[in-house]
Design a protein around this motif. Structure first.
Motif, PDB file in Angstrom:
ATOM      1  N   VAL A  75       0.839  -1.202   0.000  1.00 57.23           N
ATOM      2  CA  VAL A  75       0.000   0.000   0.000  1.00 57.23           C
ATOM      3  C   VAL A  75       0.874   1.252   0.000  1.00 57.23           C
ATOM      4  O   VAL A  75       0.627   2.181  -0.761  1.00 57.23           O
ATOM      5  CB  VAL A  75      -0.936   0.002   1.235  1.00 57.23           C
ATOM      6  CG1 VAL A  75      -1.781   1.259   1.273  1.00 57.23           C
ATOM      7  CG2 VAL A  75      -1.820  -1.233   1.226  1.00 57.23           C
ATOM      8  N   VAL A  76       1.895   1.257   0.843  1.00 58.34           N
ATOM      9  CA  VAL A  76       2.824   2.384   0.931  1.00 58.34           C
ATOM     10  C   VAL A  76       4.227   1.828   0.721  1.00 58.34           C
ATOM     11  O   VAL A  76       4.635   0.869   1.382  1.00 58.34           O
ATOM     12  CB  VAL A  76       2.731   3.084   2.313  1.00 58.34           C
ATOM     13  CG1 VAL A  76       3.725   4.229   2.398  1.00 58.34           C
ATOM     14  CG2 VAL A  76       1.320   3.590   2.575  1.00 58.34           C
ATOM     15  N   ALA A  77       4.943   2.421  -0.224  1.00 58.45           N
ATOM     16  CA  ALA A  77       6.295   1.953  -0.526  1.00 58.45           C
ATOM     17  C   ALA A  77       7.248   2.283   0.624  1.00 58.45           C
ATOM     18  O   ALA A  77       7.020   3.229   1.386  1.00 58.45           O
ATOM     19  CB  ALA A  77       6.804   2.598  -1.812  1.00 58.45           C
ATOM     20  N   ALA A  78       8.296   1.483   0.722  1.00 60.09           N
ATOM     21  CA  ALA A  78       9.299   1.706   1.759  1.00 60.09           C
ATOM     22  C   ALA A  78      10.098   2.974   1.434  1.00 60.09           C
ATOM     23  O   ALA A  78      10.310   3.326   0.275  1.00 60.09           O
ATOM     24  CB  ALA A  78      10.238   0.513   1.847  1.00 60.09           C
ATOM     25  N   VAL A  79      10.516   3.638   2.486  1.00 56.97           N
ATOM     26  CA  VAL A  79      11.388   4.814   2.337  1.00 56.97           C
ATOM     27  C   VAL A  79      12.807   4.329   2.617  1.00 56.97           C
ATOM     28  O   VAL A  79      13.093   3.853   3.715  1.00 56.97           O
ATOM     29  CB  VAL A  79      10.987   5.938   3.315  1.00 56.97           C
ATOM     30  CG1 VAL A  79      11.927   7.113   3.171  1.00 56.97           C
ATOM     31  CG2 VAL A  79       9.547   6.359   3.096  1.00 56.97           C
ATOM     32  N   THR A  80      13.658   4.426   1.577  1.00 53.01           N
ATOM     33  CA  THR A  80      15.013   3.896   1.720  1.00 53.01           C
ATOM     34  C   THR A  80      16.052   4.943   1.330  1.00 53.01           C
ATOM     35  O   THR A  80      15.792   5.826   0.514  1.00 53.01           O
ATOM     36  CB  THR A  80      15.216   2.659   0.828  1.00 53.01           C
ATOM     37  OG1 THR A  80      15.019   3.022  -0.528  1.00 53.01           O
ATOM     38  CG2 THR A  80      14.277   1.537   1.216  1.00 53.01           C
ATOM     39  N   LEU A  81      17.197   4.795   1.919  1.00 44.80           N
ATOM     40  CA  LEU A  81      18.368   5.610   1.566  1.00 44.80           C
ATOM     41  C   LEU A  81      19.303   4.674   0.806  1.00 44.80           C
ATOM     42  O   LEU A  81      19.900   3.765   1.387  1.00 44.80           O
ATOM     43  CB  LEU A  81      19.047   6.141   2.833  1.00 44.80           C
ATOM     44  CG  LEU A  81      20.222   7.077   2.609  1.00 44.80           C
ATOM     45  CD1 LEU A  81      19.738   8.393   2.051  1.00 44.80           C
ATOM     46  CD2 LEU A  81      20.955   7.312   3.909  1.00 44.80           C
ATOM     47  N   ASN A  82      19.408   4.876  -0.510  1.00 44.56           N
ATOM     48  CA  ASN A  82      20.138   3.956  -1.379  1.00 44.56           C
ATOM     49  C   ASN A  82      21.611   4.350  -1.476  1.00 44.56           C
ATOM     50  O   ASN A  82      22.058   4.835  -2.517  1.00 44.56           O
ATOM     51  CB  ASN A  82      19.482   3.930  -2.764  1.00 44.56           C
ATOM     52  CG  ASN A  82      18.047   3.482  -2.699  1.00 44.56           C
ATOM     53  OD1 ASN A  82      17.708   2.603  -1.928  1.00 44.56           O
ATOM     54  ND2 ASN A  82      17.199   4.097  -3.476  1.00 44.56           N
ATOM     55  N   TYR A  83      22.354   4.111  -0.441  1.00 47.83           N
ATOM     56  CA  TYR A  83      23.768   4.498  -0.431  1.00 47.83           C
ATOM     57  C   TYR A  83      24.617   3.581  -1.314  1.00 47.83           C
ATOM     58  O   TYR A  83      25.672   3.976  -1.785  1.00 47.83           O
ATOM     59  CB  TYR A  83      24.324   4.550   0.990  1.00 47.83           C
ATOM     60  CG  TYR A  83      24.369   3.223   1.715  1.00 47.83           C
ATOM     61  CD1 TYR A  83      25.494   2.419   1.655  1.00 47.83           C
ATOM     62  CD2 TYR A  83      23.299   2.784   2.473  1.00 47.83           C
ATOM     63  CE1 TYR A  83      25.547   1.210   2.319  1.00 47.83           C
ATOM     64  CE2 TYR A  83      23.339   1.583   3.150  1.00 47.83           C
ATOM     65  CZ  TYR A  83      24.463   0.797   3.064  1.00 47.83           C
ATOM     66  OH  TYR A  83      24.521  -0.399   3.724  1.00 47.83           O
ATOM     67  N   GLY A  84      24.166   2.382  -1.598  1.00 50.37           N
ATOM     68  CA  GLY A  84      24.910   1.477  -2.475  1.00 50.37           C
ATOM     69  C   GLY A  84      24.972   2.009  -3.896  1.00 50.37           C
ATOM     70  O   GLY A  84      26.014   1.945  -4.554  1.00 50.37           O
ATOM     71  N   ASN A  85      23.875   2.549  -4.366  1.00 46.55           N
ATOM     72  CA  ASN A  85      23.855   3.143  -5.701  1.00 46.55           C
ATOM     73  C   ASN A  85      24.787   4.355  -5.734  1.00 46.55           C
ATOM     74  O   ASN A  85      25.478   4.580  -6.726  1.00 46.55           O
ATOM     75  CB  ASN A  85      22.427   3.537  -6.083  1.00 46.55           C
ATOM     76  CG  ASN A  85      22.301   3.855  -7.539  1.00 46.55           C
ATOM     77  OD1 ASN A  85      22.948   3.233  -8.369  1.00 46.55           O
ATOM     78  ND2 ASN A  85      21.463   4.819  -7.852  1.00 46.55           N
ATOM     79  N   PHE A  86      24.801   5.122  -4.656  1.00 48.98           N
ATOM     80  CA  PHE A  86      25.703   6.268  -4.573  1.00 48.98           C
ATOM     81  C   PHE A  86      27.162   5.801  -4.641  1.00 48.98           C
ATOM     82  O   PHE A  86      27.980   6.405  -5.337  1.00 48.98           O
ATOM     83  CB  PHE A  86      25.465   7.045  -3.269  1.00 48.98           C
ATOM     84  CG  PHE A  86      26.434   8.158  -3.059  1.00 48.98           C
ATOM     85  CD1 PHE A  86      26.319   9.343  -3.782  1.00 48.98           C
ATOM     86  CD2 PHE A  86      27.480   8.033  -2.155  1.00 48.98           C
ATOM     87  CE1 PHE A  86      27.219  10.378  -3.599  1.00 48.98           C
ATOM     88  CE2 PHE A  86      28.379   9.051  -1.971  1.00 48.98           C
ATOM     89  CZ  PHE A  86      28.257  10.237  -2.686  1.00 48.98           C
ATOM     90  N   LEU A  87      27.488   4.720  -3.942  1.00 47.39           N
ATOM     91  CA  LEU A  87      28.853   4.179  -4.008  1.00 47.39           C
ATOM     92  C   LEU A  87      29.192   3.738  -5.424  1.00 47.39           C
ATOM     93  O   LEU A  87      30.301   3.998  -5.921  1.00 47.39           O
ATOM     94  CB  LEU A  87      29.007   2.993  -3.046  1.00 47.39           C
ATOM     95  CG  LEU A  87      29.008   3.309  -1.560  1.00 47.39           C
ATOM     96  CD1 LEU A  87      29.008   2.009  -0.750  1.00 47.39           C
ATOM     97  CD2 LEU A  87      30.193   4.164  -1.195  1.00 47.39           C
TER      98      LEU A  87
END
Length: 145
Positions: A75-87
């Motif tokens: 119903v509600v998507a997770a809020v994530t901090l995608n630091y792997g993509n940044f790396l």
């Protein structure tokens, strides 16, 4: 300003060699960036991820708020901090920057060598005229008196 003058000025600007060279450089740079990004993502990062425990860097993230699931649907998507993509993007940038640095250094060395291979011998100074020789002799004689 007349419309025709504006168009003429733009045409003169757009057809200059520097602008066309820059456009070609941007296109080639974009293609080069894709090649290096693939090299990093597909060749370099998998072995590094394997060495540190089978981690895929693009999957690394910090879940700040988990997803809300009701009746098996999200119903509600997770809020994530995608630091792997940044790396991953940071590694891409560093490798691209280093590659371009080495390429520019190579081109600079090649162009410098060409200039060094053709040292222009300075032309020999012209021989002094007969009048200058005589005046020099007179000066030297007067100094000795």
């Amino acid at each position: 300003m007349e419309k025709s003058t504006l168009l003429k000025d733009f045409k003169a600007f757009a057809l200059k060699g520097n602008v066309i060279d820059m456009a070609v450089g941007v296109i080639i740079g974009g293609a080069f960036g894709k090649i290096v990004s693939s090299l990093v993502a597909d060749v370099i990062m998998p072995p590094i991820g394997l060495l540190i425990g089978g981690v895929n860097f693009t999957d690394l993230k910090w879940v700040m708020k988990p997803a809300v699931v009701e009746d098996g649907k999200e119903v509600v998507a997770a809020v994530t901090l995608n630091y792997g993509n940044f790396l991953q993007v940071t590694f891409d940038f560093l490798i691209i920057a280093f590659s371009i640095f080495m390429f520019v250094k190579l081109i600079t060395q090649l162009t410098t060598r060409k200039k060094e291979e053709k040292p222009a011998d300075p032309p020999a100074p012209p021989a002094p005229s007969r009048e200058e020789v005589l005046l020099t002799e007179i000066r030297d004689l007067l100094k000795n008196k």
